[in-house]
Scaffold this active site. Structure first.
Site, PDB file in Angstrom:
ATOM      1  NE  ARG A  25      -4.018   0.455   1.694  1.00 24.27           N
ATOM      2  CZ  ARG A  25      -5.294   0.598   2.086  1.00 24.27           C
ATOM      3  NH1 ARG A  25      -5.616   1.446   3.050  1.00 24.27           N
ATOM      4  NH2 ARG A  25      -6.255  -0.110   1.520  1.00 24.27           N
TER       5      ARG A  25
ATOM      6  CG  HIS B  97      -8.206  -0.032  -3.529  1.00 23.91           C
ATOM      7  ND1 HIS B  97      -7.449  -1.093  -3.076  1.00 23.91           N
ATOM      8  CD2 HIS B  97      -8.986   0.352  -2.475  1.00 23.91           C
ATOM      9  CE1 HIS B  97      -7.763  -1.349  -1.815  1.00 23.91           C
ATOM     10  NE2 HIS B  97      -8.688  -0.497  -1.429  1.00 23.91           N
TER      11      HIS B  97
ATOM     12  CD  GLN C 244     -13.049  -1.730  -1.956  1.00 18.58           C
ATOM     13  OE1 GLN C 244     -12.352  -1.609  -0.963  1.00 18.58           O
ATOM     14  NE2 GLN C 244     -14.294  -2.176  -1.877  1.00 18.58           N
TER      15      GLN C 244
ATOM     16  CG  ASP D 233     -13.297   6.400  -2.257  1.00 17.37           C
ATOM     17  OD1 ASP D 233     -13.325   6.346  -0.993  1.00 17.37           O
ATOM     18  OD2 ASP D 233     -12.235   6.338  -2.896  1.00 17.37           O
TER      19      ASP D 233
ATOM     20  CB  CYS E  81     -14.165   1.347  -1.196  1.00 15.84           C
ATOM     21  SG  CYS E  81     -13.747   3.096  -1.026  1.00 15.84           S
TER      22      CYS E  81
HETATM   23  N1  NVA Z   1      -9.716   6.708  -2.246  1.00 19.65           N
HETATM   24  C1  NVA Z   1      -9.484   6.309  -0.867  1.00 19.65           C
HETATM   25  C2  NVA Z   1      -9.763   4.861  -0.712  1.00 19.65           C
HETATM   26  C3  NVA Z   1      -9.557   4.294   0.652  1.00 19.65           C
HETATM   27  C4  NVA Z   1      -9.845   2.828   0.725  1.00 19.65           C
HETATM   28  C5  NVA Z   1      -8.052   6.641  -0.487  1.00 19.65           C
HETATM   29  O1  NVA Z   1      -7.151   6.425  -1.300  1.00 19.65           O
HETATM   30  O2  NVA Z   1      -7.833   7.152   0.607  1.00 19.65           O
HETATM   31  N1   CP Z   2     -11.560  -0.114   1.463  1.00 16.75           N
HETATM   32  C1   CP Z   2     -10.335  -0.202   1.983  1.00 16.75           C
HETATM   33  O1   CP Z   2      -9.334  -0.458   1.281  1.00 16.75           O
HETATM   34  O2   CP Z   2     -10.283   0.004   3.321  1.00 16.75           O
HETATM   35  P1   CP Z   2      -8.970   0.171   4.195  1.00 16.75           P
HETATM   36  O3   CP Z   2      -8.336   1.476   3.794  1.00 16.75           O
HETATM   37  O4   CP Z   2      -9.451   0.162   5.615  1.00 16.75           O
HETATM   38  O5   CP Z   2      -8.040  -0.987   3.894  1.00 16.75           O
END
Ligand code: NVA
Ligand code: CP
Length: 311
Positions: free
Chosen positions: A106, A133, A136, A226, A266
Site C-alpha cells: 500500500r 485499488h 477492492q 468514495d 469501499c
Molecule cells: N480513495 C481512498 C480509498 C480508501 C480505501 C483513499 O485512497 O484514501
Molecule cells: N476499502 C479499503 O481499502 O479500506 P482500508 O483502507 O481500511 O483498507
C-alpha cells in the site's frame, strides 16, 4: 504446472475470462467456508504486507485470509512514511522476496508499486496506490454478482472523484461486461492518461463521464461513492468539499435512481460528506456485505497469485 509469475497492480493484468475465474474462485471459497470446510490451501505460505498508509479492511482481510488458509503474514508499517527512504525500493524488494511468498503493497505513489514489482521475484499485489485499488474492485464485482446474479449488462454509476477506487472499478466493470459512468465535477474526472489506457485496452466498453449526477443516476443499478479527499490529499480537503458538494449521495439523489438500485462504498466513509448516514444505513446499502467480501476476494487473489507463480 509451473507458469509465469503474476503481479496484480491495476487489474489490467487480467483478461475477461481470468477475471471471471477469480470471481468464481472467490464465490467457491466463500461457500466452502460457510459450509464449514477448512482446507489448508496455502500451508506454510507467508504473505508480507508493506503499508505506507493506514488500513482496516485491506490489512485485516488479507491477514485473516492467510490464517484461514493455513498460512501466515507479516505486517510492516513503514515508520519513516515511505518505502525507499532507508534503502532503495529495489533493494527492499529484492531482499524481502527471499523471505515471503507474496507481497501486498500500500503506497502513496503507484511508481513505487511498479518499481517494487519490477525487482520482485514473488507476486506483488497492489493493496492501494494513488492510481489503483484492484483488490477492492474484485470484492465489489463479487458483491454485485451476489446481489444481481452473474449476467453482464448492469450499470454502475460512481458519484465522486476520478481516483484509485473509481479507476479500478471502471476496469473491473469493463472486464465484467457492465456499463460504467463517473459523475462528478469536471476537474476531478479521469485524466487522459487513464482514459487513453482504458480505451486502448477496452475499445468497445463504455467510459462515460458526466457532471450531471441527477441525470446519470436515472438508469443506475448500483450507485457507488468514495471519499472526496483520499489519503495523501489532506491539504486539498477544504477545496474538495466545496467542489464536490453537489455530488453527495443522499435520499434525494437515491430516490432519482430506479427502485431496485443498490448503494456501495469501499469504506472508510466520511458520513455527511460524500454520503449521508441515512443512505449507508438504509435498505439499498450493500456496504457491509461488500466489506465482508474483501476477505473472500483476497483468498481468491492469493490462491491465483501464489499457486500460479513460479517461485
Ligand atoms: N480513495 C481512498 C480509498 C480508501 C480505501 C483513499 O485512497 O484514501
Ligand atoms: N476499502 C479499503 O481499502 O479500506 P482500508 O483502507 O481500511 O483498507
Amino acid at each position: 504446472m509451473v507458469t509465469k509469475m503474476k503481479h496484480l497492480l491495476s487489474l489490467l493484468e487480467y483478461n475477461e475470462s481470468e477475471f471471471v475465474k477469480v470471481l468464481d474462485l472467490a464465490e467457491k471459497t466463500k461457500a466452502d467456508w460457510a459450509k464449514g470446510k477448512r482446507p489448508d490451501l496455502l500451508p506454510r505460505k507467508v504473505l508480507g504486507l508493506i503499508f505506507e498508509k493506514p488500513s482496516l479492511r485491506t490489512r485485516v482481510s488479507f491477514e485473516a485470509a492467510m490464517m484461514q488458509m493455513g498460512g501466515n503474514s507479516i505486517f510492516l508499517g513503514t515508520s519513516d512514511g515511505k518505502i525507499g527512504v532507508r534503502e532503495t525500493v529495489a533493494d527492499f524488494s529484492r531482499t524481502i522476496s527471499h523471505y515471503v511468498d507474496a507481497v501486498v503493497l500500500r503506497t502513496f505513489s503507484h511508481e513505487t508499486v511498479l518499481e517494487f514489482a519490477k525487482n520482485s521475484t514473488v507476486p506483488v499485489i497492489n493493496g492501494l496506490s494513488d492510481q489503483f485499488h484492484p483488490c477492492q474492485s474484485v470484492a465489489d464485482i463479487l458483491t454485485i454478482r451476489e446481489a444481481f446474479g452473474p449476467k453482464p449488462g448492469k450499470t454502475v454509476v460512481f458519484v465522486g472523484d476520478g481516483n484509485n477506487v473509481s479507476r479500478s472499478l471502471a476496469i473491473a466493470c469493463a472486464l465484467a461486461g457492465y456499463h460504467f459512468i463517473l459523475t462528478g465535477p469536471k476537474p476531478y474526472h479521469f485524466d487522459t492518461n487513464f482514459t487513453n489506457l482504458f480505451s486502448k485496452r477496452f475499445p468497445k466498453a463504455d467510459l462515460i463521464q458526466s457532471t450531471d449526477a441527477n441525470d446519470s443516476v436515472k438508469n443506475a443499478d448500483i450507485l457507488y461513492t468514495d471519499v472526496w479527499t483520499s489519503m495523501g490529499q489532506e491539504s486539498e480537503n477544504e477545496k474538495r468539499i466545496k467542489k464536490f458538494k453537489d455530488f453527495q449521495i443522499n435520499d434525494r439523489l437515491i430516490n432519482k435512481a430506479p427502485k431496485h438500485c443498490k448503494f456501495m462504498h469501499c469504506l472508510p466513509a466520511h458520513r455527511g460528506e460524500e454520503v449521508t448516514g441515512s443512505v449507508i444505513d438504509g435498505k439499498a446499502s450493500l456496504v457491509f456485505e461488500q466489506a465482508g467480501n474483501r476477505m473472500h476476494a483476497q483468498k481468491a487473489i492469493l490462491l491465483d497469485m501464489i499457486l500460479n507463480s513460479k517461485k
